[in-house]
Design a protein around this motif. Structure first.
Motif, mmCIF file in Angstrom:
data_model
loop_
_atom_site.group_PDB
_atom_site.id
_atom_site.type_symbol
_atom_site.label_atom_id
_atom_site.label_comp_id
_atom_site.label_asym_id
_atom_site.label_seq_id
_atom_site.Cartn_x
_atom_site.Cartn_y
_atom_site.Cartn_z
ATOM 1 N N UNK A 78 1.159 -1.366 0.386
ATOM 2 C CA UNK A 78 0.023 -0.211 0.019
ATOM 3 C C UNK A 78 0.978 1.266 0.063
ATOM 4 N N UNK A 79 0.192 2.080 -0.411
ATOM 5 C CA UNK A 79 1.166 3.620 0.046
ATOM 6 C C UNK A 79 0.144 4.287 -0.647
ATOM 7 N N UNK A 80 0.692 5.899 -0.334
ATOM 8 C CA UNK A 80 -0.188 6.443 -1.143
ATOM 9 C C UNK A 80 0.433 7.388 -2.986
ATOM 10 N N UNK A 81 -0.912 8.012 -3.363
ATOM 11 C CA UNK A 81 -0.733 7.814 -4.847
ATOM 12 C C UNK A 81 0.841 9.014 -4.678
ATOM 13 N N UNK A 82 0.866 8.136 -6.370
ATOM 14 C CA UNK A 82 2.627 8.530 -6.510
ATOM 15 C C UNK A 82 4.147 7.982 -5.543
ATOM 16 N N UNK A 83 3.480 6.756 -5.169
ATOM 17 C CA UNK A 83 4.564 6.453 -4.104
ATOM 18 C C UNK A 83 5.250 5.566 -5.499
ATOM 19 N N UNK A 84 4.713 4.518 -6.233
ATOM 20 C CA UNK A 84 5.004 4.005 -7.047
ATOM 21 C C UNK A 84 4.937 2.649 -7.148
ATOM 22 N N UNK A 85 3.845 2.445 -6.299
ATOM 23 C CA UNK A 85 3.181 0.947 -6.567
ATOM 24 C C UNK A 85 2.954 0.160 -8.215
ATOM 25 N N UNK A 86 2.375 1.292 -9.513
ATOM 26 C CA UNK A 86 2.486 0.492 -10.280
ATOM 27 C C UNK A 86 3.658 0.258 -10.908
ATOM 28 N N UNK A 87 4.516 1.289 -10.618
ATOM 29 C CA UNK A 87 5.579 1.133 -11.544
ATOM 30 C C UNK A 87 6.211 -0.400 -10.381
ATOM 31 N N UNK A 88 5.811 -0.794 -9.904
ATOM 32 C CA UNK A 88 6.600 -1.806 -9.617
ATOM 33 C C UNK A 88 5.995 -3.221 -9.496
ATOM 34 N N UNK B 57 -1.065 1.710 13.390
ATOM 35 C CA UNK B 57 -0.741 3.324 14.500
ATOM 36 C C UNK B 57 0.236 3.178 14.126
ATOM 37 N N UNK B 58 1.489 2.607 12.481
ATOM 38 C CA UNK B 58 2.660 2.800 12.479
ATOM 39 C C UNK B 58 3.005 4.257 12.239
ATOM 40 N N UNK B 59 3.528 5.334 13.359
ATOM 41 C CA UNK B 59 3.807 6.207 13.157
ATOM 42 C C UNK B 59 4.322 6.874 11.777
ATOM 43 N N UNK B 60 5.011 6.140 11.227
ATOM 44 C CA UNK B 60 5.500 6.510 10.173
ATOM 45 C C UNK B 60 4.786 6.136 8.399
ATOM 46 N N UNK B 61 3.650 6.045 8.845
ATOM 47 C CA UNK B 61 2.817 5.074 8.026
ATOM 48 C C UNK B 61 1.399 6.216 8.061
ATOM 49 N N UNK B 62 1.742 6.627 9.203
ATOM 50 C CA UNK B 62 -0.058 7.587 8.959
ATOM 51 C C UNK B 62 1.182 8.994 8.570
ATOM 52 N N UNK B 63 2.833 9.426 8.415
ATOM 53 C CA UNK B 63 3.258 10.259 7.985
ATOM 54 C C UNK B 63 3.092 10.265 6.637
#
Lengths: 403, 251
Positions: free
Chosen positions: B35-45, B238-244
């Protein structure tokens, strides 16, 4: 029967019956009557129906099933014709070696052209095939004159070797002594039916061609071709390599065209470069779309329609029109004739063009779709009168789509 | 060692670093969500996994073989099936034919000249396709033209087309993107059902976090082309990095 479902077997038998009865069906008007000019049951035209039917059936495998629009199929037609005439020159007037070789050579040709053209799809593919066909046409006219005899066209001369021809062999195309241009005429109280050897030879070939195309339509291979037409992306991600499928379809349709070209030369031992011109390639596209691309019977119907127009409609001149409307007062007669004038005779292209536009706009499925609609109407009010008859008695098929 | 091993993959489009040193391991018989926000590179991967793109550096090993440089159809024959963001089906064909085609592809390989056989005579394959349609509750629609199906049914059909090949790895690219709530729930139920009834490895690319929490065994969070964290769903929530990453505090 023949590895077909009951429905397809019935369909095939109807097609066979219609094809074999064509000399009778296309001769609905008695000789000497004013409508006799609409009769199409003479050998030359019937042969063309069968031959261009074969051409269109093959083209439909590429265009109708696979969705690749080739604008260069006339090149294979020409290759087939040249091959057959060369076999006449070298071996003799038996058509069999020439026809076999014409299929083989056009297959080799199609393999080469297809291999290159199929690297692209859509309009680029069409342009590539068009370029190849025009190249072949121009080569046949100029550089390849030693093989094609250039503008004069390839024909058989008395000095040709004809090594297999015995002393008593016929001096025109024949199949083991069955001379193609021989006919039997039967006069039945005003109706004259011509049963021509050449037509029946073409008819048998056309039935075979139709049967093979029917088998392809029902085969996994045919299903793959239709899959390519709808969604190549899904095709590739389903583990199928679309390239060999499209190439196979291209080669098969090239072989059909080669056979058709060979048969043209089998009926009339001549081959000219104009057979390869782009207008001839365009004609088969029109036939397929007019009849119904992707349907089994459509292309044959389209071929019949166009050849009928070309040969029958074009013969109606002003004199005949005046004859029809002679019962009207003079001024009105001239006016009506003037109205009809652009659409008949030399203007038959105009009528065909209008018909083509109407079909494309209102019947995207071609004439086959039109017949299906009529069929459904007839069935809906089943009690209401007899089945509607086709005024021109074309070899009609049962409504039957590719699915 | 997982069935899919992505090691040190980099992909650049001009000045944009789409993927930066991506490492990923998908274990057999698990559901792994990326998972990841838009433009995170998911589709490229994902496109690097199926042969549509070739990474600049790094390796992608599937079942002990490299997939790099292979064509999409070759990768599918290795055992990777793919579900698209918008369902890719054969619209002009019937629903049954849509499922027959992957069956033939599985049995006969990338090309076979079976022009003189008849589809209806291939009883085993037809039976298998019908069984598959029954499994996804679509047998009653077998004769329908596929393009006339609803969006949710198209997705269901596409899933059936992939499952009937019994892939070793099923890739799903945002399977619920652009779907109505009812269709989304439908699709999630279908995926859960597949997970419960079949031993299958799935990798799901997803934008919406909530879709995958109930489904995934492991989740990798991708942001700006690099994996942030990889863990079980409970810990990701609840991971802080994810929320960020999702709330955009990085900007």
């Amino acid at each position: 029967m023949f590895g077909l479902s009951a429905r397809d077997t019935r369909f095939l038998l109807i097609v066979i019956a219609l094809t074999l009865l064509t000399p009778i069906l296309l001769q609905p008007f008695p000789e000497g009557s004013s409508l006799a000019q609409f009769n199409a049951g003479y050998p030359d035209l019937m042969q063309k129906f069968a031959i261009f039917g074969i051409f269109a059936i093959g083209f439909n495998i590429l265009f109708g099933l696979t969705g690749y629009l080739s604008f260069g199929h006339a090149a294979f037609l020409g290759v087939g014709s040249y091959t057959v005439v060369w076999m006449y020159k070298l071996l003799g007037y038996n058509v069999l070696p020439g026809l076999l070789l014409s299929v083989v050579i056009s297959a080799a040709f199609a393999l080469l052209i297809g291999f290159i053209s199929l690297r692209r799809s859509g309009i680029y593919f069409s342009i590539l095939t068009l370029a190849f066909a025009q190249m072949s046409y121009n080569l046949a006219y100029s550089v390849l004159t030693p093989i094609t005899n250039g503008e004069t066209g390839l024909q058989v001369y008395a000095s040709d070797p004809q090594i297999l021809a015995g002393s008593g062999a016929p001096t025109s195309p024949h199949l083991f002594g069955l001379v193609m241009r021989n006919s039997a005429q039967v006069d039945l109280g005003g109706w004259v039916f011509t049963f021509n050897v050449g037509y029946y030879f073409c008819a048998v070939m056309a039935i075979l061609a139709f049967y093979i195309s029917l088998r392809i339509f029902r085969s996994p291979f045919g299903m793959m071709l239709r899959a390519i037409k709808t969604n190549q992306t899904r095709m590739n991600y389903t583990g199928l390599n679309s390239r060999p499928y499209t190439l196979a379809a291209f080669v098969i349709s090239g072989m059909y065209a080669g056979l058709a070209g060979g048969l043209l030369a089998a009926m009339d031992p001549l081959a000219g470069a104009e057979r390869m011109q782009w207008t001839a390639s365009g004609e088969v596209v029109l036939m397929t779309i007019l009849g119904g691309a992707g349907t089994l019977m459509g292309p044959v119907l389209g071929a019949g329609f166009i050849k009928y127009f070309e040969n029958i409609f074009s013969k109606i001149n002003d004199g005949i029109l005046h004859g029809w409307f002679a019962f009207l007062p003079d001024g009105l007669e001239d006016f009506i004739v003037a109205c009809f004038h652009p659409f008949v005779g030399k203007g038959w292209h105009l009528t065909l063009g209008i018909l083509f536009m109407l079909v494309v706009i209102f019947l995207p499925g071609g004439l086959v779709e039109g017949m299906q609609r009529i069929w459904r109407l007839v069935r809906r009010r089943k009690s209401g009168g007899p089945k509607r008859k086709d005024p021109e008695h074309r070899p009609t098929a049962a409504p039957h789509m590719a699915e | 060692m997982g069935i899919l091993e992505v090691k040190g993959v980099n992909k650049r489009f001009g000045g944009l670093q789409a993927l930066g040193d991506v490492n990923l391991s998908v274990a057999e018989n698990t559901v792994h969500a990326i998972i990841g926000p838009n433009g995170a590179g998911k589709s490229t991967l994902l496109n690097c996994l199926v042969g549509k793109l070739i990474p600049d550096t790094g390796s992608v090993m599937f079942d002990g073989q490299s997939v790099l440089g292979r064509k999409p159809h070759e990768i599918n024959q290795l055992g990777i099936s793919r579900v698209f963001q918008t369902p890719e089906i054969f619209g002009d064909l019937t629903v049954l034919e849509n499922v027959l085609i992957p069956c033939f592809a599985k049995r006969d390989g990338a090309f076979r000249m079976h022009a003189f056989e008849t589809v209806a005579h291939e009883r085993d394959i037809v039976a298998r396709a019908e069984q598959m349609l029954d499994d996804v509750n679509m047998l009653d629609k077998a004769g329908m033209q596929a393009s006339s199906l609803s969006r949710g049914d198209k997705r269901r059909l596409e899933m059936a087309m992939c499952l009937v090949q019994e892939p070793k790895l099923l890739l799903l690219d945002e399977p619920t993107a652009g779907m109505a709530r009812a269709d989304t729930n439908n699709t999630i139920d279908l995926l859960k059902d597949i997970k419960a009834t079949r031993n299958i490895t799935m990798a799901i690319i997803e934008h919406d976090m909530h879709v995958v929490f109930s489904l995934a065994d492991r989740i990798t969070v991708l942001a700006q082309g690099t994996p942030l964290v990889e863990d079980v769903p409970e810990k990701i929530k609840g991971h802080p990095k994810v929320q960020e990453a999702y709330l955009g505090q990085a900007h």
